[in-house]
Design a protein around this motif. Structure first.
Motif, PDB file in Angstrom:
ATOM      1  N   GLY B  41       0.810  -1.208   0.000  1.00 17.78           N
ATOM      2  CA  GLY B  41       0.000   0.000   0.000  1.00 17.78           C
ATOM      3  C   GLY B  41       0.840   1.253   0.000  1.00 17.78           C
ATOM      4  N   CYS B  42       2.109   1.120   0.361  1.00 17.10           N
ATOM      5  CA  CYS B  42       2.919   2.344   0.435  1.00 17.10           C
ATOM      6  C   CYS B  42       4.365   2.101   0.044  1.00 17.10           C
ATOM      7  N   GLU B  43       4.881   0.930   0.271  1.00 15.77           N
ATOM      8  CA  GLU B  43       6.285   0.601   0.016  1.00 15.77           C
ATOM      9  C   GLU B  43       7.245   1.474   0.804  1.00 15.77           C
TER      10      GLU B  43
ATOM     11  N   PRO C  39      12.942   2.731   3.617  1.00 13.36           N
ATOM     12  CA  PRO C  39      12.145   3.764   2.935  1.00 13.36           C
ATOM     13  C   PRO C  39      13.010   4.785   2.200  1.00 13.36           C
ATOM     14  N   LEU C  40      14.134   5.146   2.781  1.00 13.77           N
ATOM     15  CA  LEU C  40      15.009   6.108   2.094  1.00 13.77           C
ATOM     16  C   LEU C  40      15.533   5.515   0.792  1.00 13.77           C
ATOM     17  N   LEU C  41      15.842   4.231   0.850  1.00 17.57           N
ATOM     18  CA  LEU C  41      16.286   3.559  -0.372  1.00 17.57           C
ATOM     19  C   LEU C  41      15.145   3.512  -1.384  1.00 17.57           C
ATOM     20  N   ALA C  46      18.323   7.745  -0.421  1.00 19.57           N
ATOM     21  CA  ALA C  46      19.635   7.162  -0.132  1.00 19.57           C
ATOM     22  C   ALA C  46      20.036   6.376  -1.375  1.00 19.57           C
ATOM     23  N   ARG C  47      21.281   6.557  -1.828  1.00 22.25           N
ATOM     24  CA  ARG C  47      21.715   5.930  -3.078  1.00 22.25           C
ATOM     25  C   ARG C  47      23.111   5.348  -2.891  1.00 22.25           C
TER      26      ARG C  47
END
Ligand code: FES
Ligand code: FES
Lengths: 800, 170, 291
Positions: B41-43, C39-41, C46-47
């Motif tokens: 739903g959001c990942e 989540p940052l990835l 974030a890379r």
């Protein structure tokens, strides 16, 4: 019949397990993203970082060099190959395409799409597409957008006002002149939306051999197949939309026409199945699924006793950068513009304004919930001004049971209701006086506590009367719904509906209704979602219409099949049909029930024994029924009076809230709702939608907002900061049912798909304002977030 | 692209695959194994739709890379029922209470609730709300979900008692 | 929302982790619980070129009670710490803070060290660590060092750790005497990031405050220790007037940020009120002898 529960039904109104639930709890639902085809390609989006800009160059060279990338398509190419996306208003100069050709008008607008073997690769490549922009002036505030010199969102249209008209129904000026009291206030409903947990997704496959485009989409949209075919310049017979896809929630917004045009075009271009599944950022930025964004300026004229005689309402709706169906949400509330009250004259001025924001889409209630909030805000203000109890004020204004059918100034007739009874019931259930004592005790202990109340209507049975009302070139006067029922040789019953479902339990609805009519166990009745090539006309589950419309269509089809069964029985009993009775699927002589034909015999005759069929009867057992919306069929009058929807459900909310004086957090500690939607087909489903609608209303009242900064950037564009209520924020809710059947529908049912959402924001605002009243504070702007309440409460701090 | 061989147990069956490092567990389940009962739903770790059990604990499968699950045991909604044709008591209770509408959040809800009932046979309403606090549902307002989990707890306690007779809601 | 392509390493020891981190030429990120990094990835904020997964390292797991401190290894899961009897009995402030961290699903993955190294200004664990005067142990391929928590947080998402260093252990000193703790947090929904949060640990001697630590997070760039309050309230009985003074000091001391969820002014008001509530909670607890 105004009992608590309907009587005389075998299956309707009884607690039964919904048919759909089992597949979902074992993980066997089949959503758009679950349909996977070999060789399927994936789309990622290149979006505008500017609220307004001219695209001066697009270079996809680097992107196309990445292994696995199949194509990059931008706006000019797509615009040449397709027709513009459907628009609800008469705006010939406002062209809308899925990918911006030349000019972008909001942050997140799609500029190009990249197609690759996986979504990750497509995202890699999308980063490599170089786009150069020449920024243009932009406008974010809707009132600023109405100024003559405002930057134009659509230069060709000539103004940012998409629609404006002042309707006057009744002697408004005279009523205002004669009234001893008036109030004027502004109510603000900020931009939020339904935000289903499933984003929009679509998969399309073009088959060159059959010249057929197959589409699996997470869709809830009237006339979607026709609109898609038209945009792709295909005949409708070349587009097959699979309605057996489970939709993971919609509540109005799942209208991914532009997404579907893109994948439809791409699969034809590339010869492979193509899918586009929004991620959450895509969904919130450029999914074009934001909800109403309204400024209401309201005046009410009333007598010493608080009886409201007249109302003037101006409603500015910021629809964002493009107008789809969303602006029509200013039209639907015309059908309940006075709420449940006996207001006898109304001036209503809807204004649809364009800004450089994400476009608006249909949201649960189609504009009714913001309007209800605006009306209820006035009711509370009048009570406060006159020193009349809020409950008493509403009692005086509510339409009385003996006044139905009741025609309101805008020309819609309310079918039935007993508003006072529902209000009384919920006050008893909530123990209003006890709540007041609880509030007062909390106040005595130094806390901010309030009790809220709202009364409002859920117009249901979704018709499209707002289309001709707001767009005279559109002469739509029917919004029919169809159903097909058949009995096969084994005696099994199958019903086919022509649209997809997003959690409303339509299979349960249809099987219950057909079971009721044919006196067969709904458990044994199969309900299928026919695809768009096989389906009967449907206008999709919008406008709180399916219990009425699909229920009516299913009942009609079943009734036809039943009369075939009776005719066969009568013929073989050598009797007239009127002399026979139908019971439990068998047909018997009324005078001699021992002489009967069983279900099996009747079915056998229909399918195999032509010689035993009444002369002229078609073999087999099947029937279709297409039902026009009851009360539908007419165009609006010249002064804009119209019957909007046929049936009117009523709800009365009571909520107890406490606001933390320092943090500005609002906690809802008790919640009751009295609800009358006529005869409930399946009470668990109705209750579930009502609880969910209230939860959604809690979001709109307290938490959810798509913020924009002055640069047109969307703040709150992910689940990190667009805050949907969790199990902690939604209190235990008590529903008190009441049943006033509708005289217009097959079983007395009314709609309930928008229940709860229509009155919750108003009730919560009422409670918060009651809590703030001892401080002399008032807020008429939703959502009442921690930020908003915190800053408001701070104004009282300094005085301290 | 960095690729990795992994072997793990999913719903009791061992499975091996070669996965890119950046593939999340949920994408692996859905796209590679076609176990589409787990949803996204959001990942980005907020909605809970992707909840699975990892070595018995509910976790968000969008926040774990498939390669990290090597050697672990994963249970998805497809593995909750005692057999291929039946339903667990919890699943059945969700049907009994109509604890869902669109069904999209349901698999994640079930796994969070399942984990709760493993550790707490008589959860209070507050315990239940806490256990599903990280699973967003847009349809139901949570009430029937809370009821269903409470019903399942009650049924399981009866089922474990000497005379098993599953209660229905009155 | 898919991460950029990256290499993945799964070292089996702290030494190997440090060696990998020391390899120059590619940007590396340590992956612990991943509840913030993933989540940052996913959003490509974030890379990294390489992700070093430290979840499989035995040395990074566990909680030990020492004579005068409790040691928590970096990759210990938050849910494990929350349920740990040592934490429950000896570090009640950390236990209180942990119950505010995310949801059960995220605590099952999220780690103590990961939260600290991530330096989210609204994170509860760092806030508690600050009030508890914790000490961070960091290692690189060539050296190891101890960093007082007061020197650890530099700015949002930035710590005193060098790019080639990894956090191995956090050591919490144990207070002596009639200890009381308080933890208060205001967020929008129950599990949202803190708009402001306050952690307090104090020691009373016959009702008089002999030691006091107040830290405040969520409102500004890093969690901060409110030493002015500590000085002001020491040797008092923490009466209403002192609490009000503490609230004022907290309100005025912090450098709060504005965003869509709360204005800076509102954050300061919240901080002031929470400070009073948290100190009162700690005082009452110490008086009740619950510590
Ligand atoms: S998809 Fe994993 S938490 Fe939302
Ligand atoms: S059932 Fe639809 S989101 Fe929960």
């Amino acid at each position: 019949m105004t009992a608590d529960a309907p009587t005389g039904f075998r299956y309707i109104g009884r607690r039964r397990r919904p048919k759909e639930d089992r597949r979902f709890v074992v993980g066997a639902g089949r959503y758009a993203a679950d349909v996977m085809l070999p060789g399927m390609l994936h789309v990622a989006l290149v979006i505008s970082p500017h609220p307004a800009a001219r695209i001066t160059r697009i270079d996809a060279t680097a992107a196309l060099k990445l292994p696995g990338v199949r194509a990059v398509v931008a706006g000019d190419e797509l615009a040449q190959a397709t027709e513009p996306v459907f628009t609800g208003l008469d705006l010939p100069k406002m062209k809308r395409y899925p990918l911006a050709p030349g000019v972008v008008r909001y942050v997140g607008e799609w500029v190009a799409v990249v197609v690759a073997k996986t979504r990750a690769l497509a995202e890699d490549a999308a980063e490599l597409v170089e786009v150069e922009y020449e920024p243009l002036p932009h406008v974010i505030d809707p009132e600023a957008a109405m100024a003559p010199n405002a930057p134009p969102v659509h230069a060709d249209h000539g103004s940012n006002v998409f629609y404006r008209r002042r309707f006057v129904w009744g002697a408004v000026d005279a009523d205002f002149g004669a009234a001893p009291h008036t109030i004027a206030y502004r109510a603000r409903w900020h931009r939020s939306a339904t935000v289903p947990i499933e984003t929009f997704g679509v998969l399309a496959r073009w088959n060159p051999a059959t010249q057929l485009l197959d589409v699996w989409a997470s869709i809830q949209m009237p006339k979607f197949p026709d609109n898609l075919a038209r945009a792709l310049r295909l005949p409708g017979s070349a587009v097959r939309v699979h309605f057996d896809v489970d939709v993971g929630g919609s509540y109005g917004v799942k209208r991914g026409l532009k997404h579907s045009i893109v994948v439809g075009y791409l699969t034809r271009k590339l010869g492979a199945p193509v899918r586009l599944i929004e991620d959450r950022l895509d969904n919130m930025r450029g999914g074009d699924a934001h909800g109403p964004d309204r400024i209401f300026d309201v005046e009410m004229a009333f007598g010493d006793g608080g009886l409201v005689r007249a109302m003037k309402m101006r409603a500015i709706d910021d629809v964002g950068a493009y107008a789809g169906r969303a602006p029509l949400q200013l039209g639907k509330p015309v059908g309940a513009i006075v709420g449940p009250y006996r207001i006898r004259s109304v001036a209503y001025e809807p204004i649809s304004v364009s800004t450089n924001k994400t476009p608006e889409e249909a949201v649960r209630g189609f504009g009714q919930s913001p309007t209800n909030f605006a009306i209820e805000t006035g009711m509370d203000l009048i009570a406060r001004k006159l020193g009349v109890d809020r409950v008493e004020l509403r009692r005086r204004n509510l339409i009385r049971k003996d006044e139905f059918p009741y025609t309101i100034p805008s020309g819609s007739t309310y079918d039935s209701g007993d508003y006072h009874a529902v209000l009384d019931k919920v006050l008893v259930a909530a123990d209003w006086n006890a709540l007041m004592r609880r509030r007062d005790a909390a106040r005595a202990a130094g806390r901010l506590a309030g009790v809220g109340l709202s009364c409002c209507l859920e117009p249901s049975g979704g018709n499209a009367a707002f289309e001709p009302l707001l767009n005279p070139k559109n002469e739509t006067t029917t919004w029919m719904e169809g159903c097909h029922v058949k009995i096969d040789l084994t005696g099994a019953v199958v019903a086919a509906m022509g649209t997809s479902s997003s959690g409303q339990g339509h299979e349960t609805l249809v099987s219950t209704v057909v079971g009721e009519m044919l006196e067969r166990d709904p458990e044994t009745i199969r309900v299928v979602h026919a695809d768009s090539l096989g389906a009967l006309p449907s206008n999709s589950p919008v406008g709180s219409r399916m219990a009425i419309m699909l229920g009516g269509a299913a009942a009609g089809a079943a009734r036809k099949v039943k009369s075939q069964l009776i005719a066969i029985g009568a013929h073989n009993l050598d009797a007239a049909p009127e002399a026979c009775v139908y019971a439990d699927g068998a047909v018997a002589l009324a005078t001699d029930p021992a002489r009967r034909l069983s279900w099996t015999q009747l079915v056998e005759i229909a399918h195999r024994k032509f010689h035993l069929l009444p002369p002229g009867m078609e073999p087999g057992l099947q029937a279709t029924h297409v039902w026009e919306v009851p009360t539908g069929g007419a165009l609006p009058t010249a002064d804009g009076r119209v019957q909007m929807y046929p049936c009117y459900a009523f709800e009365a909310h009571v909520v107890y809230a406490e606001v933390d004086r320092v943090t500005g957090q609002t906690a809802l500690r008790a919640y009751f709702v009295g609800h009358d939607c006529g005869v409930m087909i399946n009470p668990d489903i109705v209750h579930g939608m009502t609880y969910g609608g209230i939860a959604h209303g809690i979001g709109a009242a307290l938490y959810e907002r798509f913020h924009y900064d002055g640069n047109g950037q969307l703040l709150g564009g992910s689940f990190m900061d667009y805050l949907i209520p969790s199990s902690h924020e939604v209190p235990d809710i008590t529903i008190v049912d009441h049943c006033t059947p509708s005289p217009l529908t097959t079983f007395g049912q009314k709609g309930s798909g928008e229940a709860g959402y229509l009155g919750a924001p108003a009730a919560i605002a009422s409670a918060v304002n009651d809590a703030l009243a001892p401080l002399g504070l008032h807020i008429a702007s939703l959502p009442m977030t921690v930020a908003a309440l915190g800053d408001l409460l701070a104004t009282k701090d300094r005085a301290k | 692209m960095s690729q990795h061989e992994i072997a793990l147990k999913i719903n009791g069956e061992t499975c091996t695959a070669r996965v890119p490092a950046r593939l999340t567990l949920v994408d692996f389940l859905r796209e590679t194994l076609n176990l589409t009962g787990t949803h996204t739903g959001c990942e980005h770790g907020v909605c809970g739709a992707c909840t699975v059990l990892l070595d018995g604990q509910p976790v968000r499968s969008c926040l774990i890379f498939a390669v990290q699950a090597a050697g672990c045991e994963v249970v998805t909604v497809e593995g909750l029922a005692p057999d291929a044709v039946g339903m667990s008591v919890l699943q059945d209770s969700f049907c009994e209470e109509h604890a869902l509408q669109c069904g999209f959040c349901t698999p994640g809800m079930l796994l969070s609730a399942h984990a709760l009932l493993q550790n707490n046979s008589a959860p209070s309403e507050e315990d239940i709300r806490e256990a599903i606090g990280g699973n967003l549902c847009r349809c139901t307002g949570y009430k029937q979900i809370v009821q269903a989990i409470a019903l399942a707890a009650q049924r399981l306690s009866v089922a474990n008692a000497p005379t098993a007779d599953l209660p229905k809601r009155p | 929302m898919k991460a950029v392509d990256f290499d993945y390493e799964q070292p089996r020891s702290v030494a190997e982790t440090c060696r990998l981190l020391g390899e120059t030429g590619r940007e590396a990120r340590l992956l612990a619980g991943g509840q913030t990094l993933a989540p940052l990835l996913a959003m490509r904020l974030a890379r990294p070129a390489v992700v070093i997964d430290i979840n499989r390292i035995e040395e990074f797991q566990g909680i030990d009670a020492e004579a005068e401190s409790v040691v928590i290894r970096a990759c210990t899961r938050q849910s494990r710490a929350l349920a740990d009897p040592i934490v429950q009995s000896r570090l009640p402030l950390l236990a209180k803070a942990l119950s505010f961290v995310g949801h059960v699903q995220t605590r099952n993955r999220g780690t103590i060290g990961g939260s600290l190294a991530n330096a989210d200004p609204s994170a509860e664990i760092g806030l508690a660590a600050l009030a508890l005067d914790a000490e961070i142990e960091a290692r690189s391929a060539t050296a190891s060092r101890r960093i007082p928590i007061g020197d650890f947080f530099i700015s949002p998402m930035v710590t005193a750790l060098a790019p080639d260093e990894c956090l191995t252990v956090v050591r919490f000193p144990l207070p002596q005497g009639a200890v009381g703790t308080g933890f208060r947090e205001a967020s929008i929904r129950r599990s949202d990031f803190a708009l402001a949060a306050v952690a307090v640990q104090l020691v009373l001697e016959r009702g008089v405050c002999r030691s006091l630590a107040v830290s405040l997070g969520g409102a500004g760039a890093t969690p901060v220790k409110l030493t002015a309050i500590e000085h002001k309230l020491l040797d008092t009985r923490l009466g209403d007037a002192e609490l009000a003074e503490a609230g004022r000091l907290a309100h005025d001391a912090i450098d709060a940020v504005s965003d869509i969820h709360a204005s800076a002014a509102h954050r300061r008001r919240i901080a002031g009120a929470l400070t009073m509530r948290a100190i009162a909670e700690a005082r009452d607890e110490a008086l009740a002898g619950r510590a």
